[in-house]
Design a protein around this motif. Sequence first.
Motif, short mmCIF file in Angstrom:
data_model
loop_
_atom_site.label_atom_id
_atom_site.label_comp_id
_atom_site.label_asym_id
_atom_site.label_seq_id
_atom_site.Cartn_x
_atom_site.Cartn_y
_atom_site.Cartn_z
N THR A 183 7.32 25.75 -3.46
CA THR A 183 7.97 25.55 -4.75
C THR A 183 8.30 26.88 -5.41
OG1 THR A 183 6.70 23.51 -5.03
CG2 THR A 183 7.74 24.41 -7.00
N LEU A 184 7.45 27.89 -5.17
CA LEU A 184 7.65 29.20 -5.79
C LEU A 184 8.13 30.24 -4.79
CD1 LEU A 184 4.72 29.48 -8.35
CD2 LEU A 184 7.03 28.62 -8.66
N ALA A 185 8.81 29.83 -3.75
CA ALA A 185 9.36 30.78 -2.78
C ALA A 185 10.25 31.79 -3.49
CB ALA A 185 10.15 30.04 -1.71
N GLY A 186 10.02 33.05 -3.22
CA GLY A 186 10.81 34.11 -3.84
C GLY A 186 10.23 34.63 -5.14
N GLU A 187 9.27 33.92 -5.72
CA GLU A 187 8.65 34.38 -6.96
C GLU A 187 7.57 35.42 -6.65
OE1 GLU A 187 9.30 33.49 -10.15
OE2 GLU A 187 10.93 32.13 -9.61
N ALA A 188 7.43 36.40 -7.53
CA ALA A 188 6.51 37.51 -7.28
C ALA A 188 5.07 37.08 -7.02
CB ALA A 188 6.56 38.50 -8.45
N PRO A 189 4.50 36.14 -7.78
CA PRO A 189 3.10 35.80 -7.52
C PRO A 189 2.84 35.30 -6.10
CG PRO A 189 3.78 34.97 -9.66
CD PRO A 189 5.02 35.44 -8.96
N LEU A 190 3.83 34.66 -5.49
CA LEU A 190 3.68 34.20 -4.11
C LEU A 190 3.96 35.34 -3.13
CD1 LEU A 190 3.11 31.76 -2.27
CD2 LEU A 190 5.56 31.33 -2.26
#
Length: 224
Positions: free
Chosen positions: A173-180
Amino acid sequence: MTITITAFDWVPDFAKGQVRDLRVRWALEEIGLPYAVRYLRQGEQKGAAHRALQPFGQVPTYEDSAITLYESGAIVLHVAGLGPGLMPADAAGRAHALEWAVAALNTVEPVIMNYAIATLFEADRPWSAARLPAVEDRLRGRFAQVAARLAGREWYGPAFSAGDLLMICALRTLAGEAPLAEHPVLTDYIARGEARPAFARALAEQMAGFTGTPPPGMARETDA
């Protein structure tokens, strides 16, 4: 046995490839069961006919000759029992697959959704900016815990299971987001899941189903 699931015929671009019928499609593809899709226009999920199947007015639902189900996690676990490929044969293996599935749905996904609410769904609300640092801290802490548990493993158990399917769907769901992106263990885990032929087929089928048009005034509302 004829299996029918429900899905949307339109969602905003950011939700494509994320709506939770993808999880059910993936599970069905993994064990090789054919299925039909009943597509809903945006708004139909709130109507009485669909609420008789899904009381919260969401997708997906699952129907066969024996049972009707809602909630993607429950459906995936049911499908896992219909054939080989998603649930270990031994009792301990099954228990650990269920453990990881519940962790995905109860422990990891709520923290991800809090982040999505603060950064997307309610980003324009006055409280979002104030909440975001705490939300990010909790998210980063949870991702670090998941990464530590997966370190050195290809899958959570000896082989890919329904638990991995649900955890990968939650994380991506958070692909590409910094935390991931800060956790290569997690991004590599997602990539291994997405490289499975069953996932590719499921994603292609979901994307091909988005043939509808947005209702007037529709911007961000979705049940993704």
